[in-house]
Design a protein around this motif. Sequence first.
Motif, PDB file in Angstrom:
ATOM      1  N   ILE A 227       6.758  -2.056  13.557  1.00  0.00           N
ATOM      2  CA  ILE A 227       7.221  -0.687  13.371  1.00  0.00           C
ATOM      3  C   ILE A 227       7.835  -0.517  11.984  1.00  0.00           C
ATOM      4  CG2 ILE A 227       8.891   1.037  14.159  1.00  0.00           C
ATOM      5  CD1 ILE A 227       8.398   0.012  17.019  1.00  0.00           C
ATOM      6  N   LYS A 228       8.588  -1.508  11.528  1.00  0.00           N
ATOM      7  CA  LYS A 228       9.154  -1.463  10.182  1.00  0.00           C
ATOM      8  C   LYS A 228       8.041  -1.381   9.138  1.00  0.00           C
ATOM      9  CE  LYS A 228      13.547  -3.974  10.643  1.00  0.00           C
ATOM     10  NZ  LYS A 228      14.295  -5.173  10.163  1.00  0.00           N
ATOM     11  N   MET A 229       7.013  -2.196   9.305  1.00  0.00           N
ATOM     12  CA  MET A 229       5.916  -2.171   8.330  1.00  0.00           C
ATOM     13  C   MET A 229       5.227  -0.820   8.326  1.00  0.00           C
ATOM     14  SD  MET A 229       3.919  -5.714   7.829  1.00  0.00           S
ATOM     15  CE  MET A 229       2.979  -5.618   9.346  1.00  0.00           C
ATOM     16  N   GLY A 230       5.162  -0.188   9.498  1.00  0.00           N
ATOM     17  CA  GLY A 230       4.541   1.129   9.583  1.00  0.00           C
ATOM     18  C   GLY A 230       5.312   2.209   8.864  1.00  0.00           C
ATOM     19  N   GLN A 231       6.566   1.910   8.507  1.00  0.00           N
ATOM     20  CA  GLN A 231       7.391   2.886   7.799  1.00  0.00           C
ATOM     21  C   GLN A 231       7.472   2.608   6.292  1.00  0.00           C
ATOM     22  OE1 GLN A 231       8.446   5.483   9.591  1.00  0.00           O
ATOM     23  NE2 GLN A 231       7.444   4.491  11.314  1.00  0.00           N
ATOM     24  N   LEU A 232       6.713   1.624   5.820  1.00  0.00           N
ATOM     25  CA  LEU A 232       6.727   1.319   4.383  1.00  0.00           C
ATOM     26  C   LEU A 232       5.878   2.322   3.607  1.00  0.00           C
ATOM     27  CD1 LEU A 232       6.225  -2.567   4.437  1.00  0.00           C
ATOM     28  CD2 LEU A 232       8.365  -1.311   4.146  1.00  0.00           C
ATOM     29  N   GLY A 233       6.409   2.790   2.509  1.00  0.00           N
ATOM     30  CA  GLY A 233       5.641   3.649   1.612  1.00  0.00           C
ATOM     31  C   GLY A 233       5.124   4.904   2.272  1.00  0.00           C
TER      32      GLY A 233
ATOM     33  N   ASP B  94      -2.125   9.086   5.583  1.00  0.00           N
ATOM     34  CA  ASP B  94      -2.869   8.041   4.901  1.00  0.00           C
ATOM     35  C   ASP B  94      -3.240   8.514   3.509  1.00  0.00           C
ATOM     36  OD1 ASP B  94      -3.455   5.775   6.845  1.00  0.00           O
ATOM     37  OD2 ASP B  94      -4.067   7.500   8.030  1.00  0.00           O
ATOM     38  N   SER B  95      -3.364   7.575   2.609  1.00  0.00           N
ATOM     39  CA  SER B  95      -3.787   7.911   1.256  1.00  0.00           C
ATOM     40  C   SER B  95      -5.226   8.403   1.264  1.00  0.00           C
ATOM     41  CB  SER B  95      -3.673   6.678   0.353  1.00  0.00           C
ATOM     42  OG  SER B  95      -4.226   6.938  -0.921  1.00  0.00           O
ATOM     43  N   ILE B  96      -5.537   9.306   0.348  1.00  0.00           N
ATOM     44  CA  ILE B  96      -6.925   9.767   0.239  1.00  0.00           C
ATOM     45  C   ILE B  96      -7.721   8.862  -0.706  1.00  0.00           C
ATOM     46  CG2 ILE B  96      -6.381  12.162   0.795  1.00  0.00           C
ATOM     47  CD1 ILE B  96      -6.486  12.794  -2.191  1.00  0.00           C
ATOM     48  N   ASN B  97      -7.032   7.867  -1.272  1.00  0.00           N
ATOM     49  CA  ASN B  97      -7.702   6.893  -2.137  1.00  0.00           C
ATOM     50  C   ASN B  97      -7.669   5.521  -1.489  1.00  0.00           C
ATOM     51  OD1 ASN B  97      -8.083   8.759  -4.360  1.00  0.00           O
ATOM     52  ND2 ASN B  97      -5.873   8.588  -4.708  1.00  0.00           N
ATOM     53  N   PHE B  98      -8.747   4.783  -1.609  1.00  0.00           N
ATOM     54  CA  PHE B  98      -8.816   3.446  -1.048  1.00  0.00           C
ATOM     55  C   PHE B  98      -8.099   2.449  -1.948  1.00  0.00           C
ATOM     56  CE2 PHE B  98     -12.638   5.512   0.710  1.00  0.00           C
ATOM     57  CZ  PHE B  98     -12.378   5.338   2.058  1.00  0.00           C
TER      58      PHE B  98
END
Length: 212
Positions: A165-171, A17-21
Amino acid sequence: MLQPNGPYYSIPLGRRDSINFATIEETLANLPPPFFNTTQLLNAFAAKNLSPVDLVALSGGHTIGRAQCTSFTDRLYPTQDPTMDKSFAKNLTLTCPTANTDNTTNLDVLSPNSFDNKYYIDLINRQGLFTSDQDLYTDSRTKSIVKQFACDQSVFFERFVEGMIKMGQLGVLTGTEGEIRANCSVRNSNNNVELGSIVEEHHHDEVLLSQY
């Protein structure tokens, strides 16, 4: 009360996860608004490498939840959208007597508390709440997909899971980017928390969509 009858599926652990919101602007830029038509939706999803089937399947998430009047009253005032069922529209005007009413209503008129395929039956009945919903049945490019999901809930569940699952692999963040959170809802108190062993084991969590 939400009924736990949605699809179970496994998701890979270890996504960073990003450390920035995300800012409000960034969030809205990645969420198609309710007034989008199918062409705009297809373009937005294609930009994320998501297919028309992904679009229709993920839109099925509107089988649960509520929406504020201002997100759809452009279909009621000043004139009624001709693609909207007249009885459905009349009932909506009781909940939303003006275009700027703050009231809310269910996204799925048939089974608002159950994760199922009734959302697609709503669309066939011309009872989709948003333009972005109803236009999926109006547009010939997505109409057959709507009809398939309306007829076969198991196929909808399968395609919904694939889309999620596809969306979970974005970015996906890699290397030293971001962090693997000990608690997915909050940032780690120490960004050096070591959770690499979880990724290496390739374990999965079971998720019941209908409980969210």
